[in-house]
Design a protein around this motif. Structure first.
Motif, PDB file in Angstrom:
ATOM      1  N   ASP A   6       0.807  -1.213   0.232  1.00  0.00           N
ATOM      2  CA  ASP A   6      -0.012  -0.293   0.260  1.00  0.00           C
ATOM      3  C   ASP A   6       0.934   0.711  -0.390  1.00  0.00           C
ATOM      4  O   ASP A   6       0.618   2.234  -0.672  1.00  0.00           O
ATOM      5  N   LYS A   9       2.655   1.836  -3.187  1.00  0.00           N
ATOM      6  CA  LYS A   9       1.508   2.382  -4.608  1.00  0.00           C
ATOM      7  C   LYS A   9       1.274   3.939  -3.996  1.00  0.00           C
ATOM      8  O   LYS A   9       1.408   4.115  -5.377  1.00  0.00           O
ATOM      9  N   LYS A  12       4.107   5.819  -5.378  1.00  0.00           N
ATOM     10  CA  LYS A  12       4.388   6.165  -7.527  1.00  0.00           C
ATOM     11  C   LYS A  12       4.247   6.747  -7.860  1.00  0.00           C
ATOM     12  O   LYS A  12       5.413   6.742  -8.953  1.00  0.00           O
TER      13      LYS A  12
END
Length: 68
Positions: A6, A9, A12
């Motif tokens: 998580d 992400k 990113k």
């Protein structure tokens, strides 16, 4: 390890600023037993990231699991 995924992400968009970006995905997927996914992240890493010892150790472990 799901929390690590998580987190990875969430950064990113700033991946180019974070030298360990691919390592987070590589390590977390390896620890969760997602070896094929881990290998994809290892192969897509930059040359600089691939030269880090911790990255190489996990990449090696993934390859050993997949290609005994």
């Amino acid at each position: 390890w799901n929390s690590v995924l998580d987190y990875a992400k969430s950064i990113k968009l700033s991946a180019t600023k974070n030298k360990d970006y691919h390592y987070y995905f590589l390590k977390a997927n390896y620890e969760l037993g997602r070896y094929e996914e881990a290998l994809k992240w290892a192969e897509s890493a930059s040359s600089n990231e691939k030269s880090e010892i911790q990255f190489l150790e996990v990449w090696r472990d993934v390859l050993l699991v997949l290609y005994d």
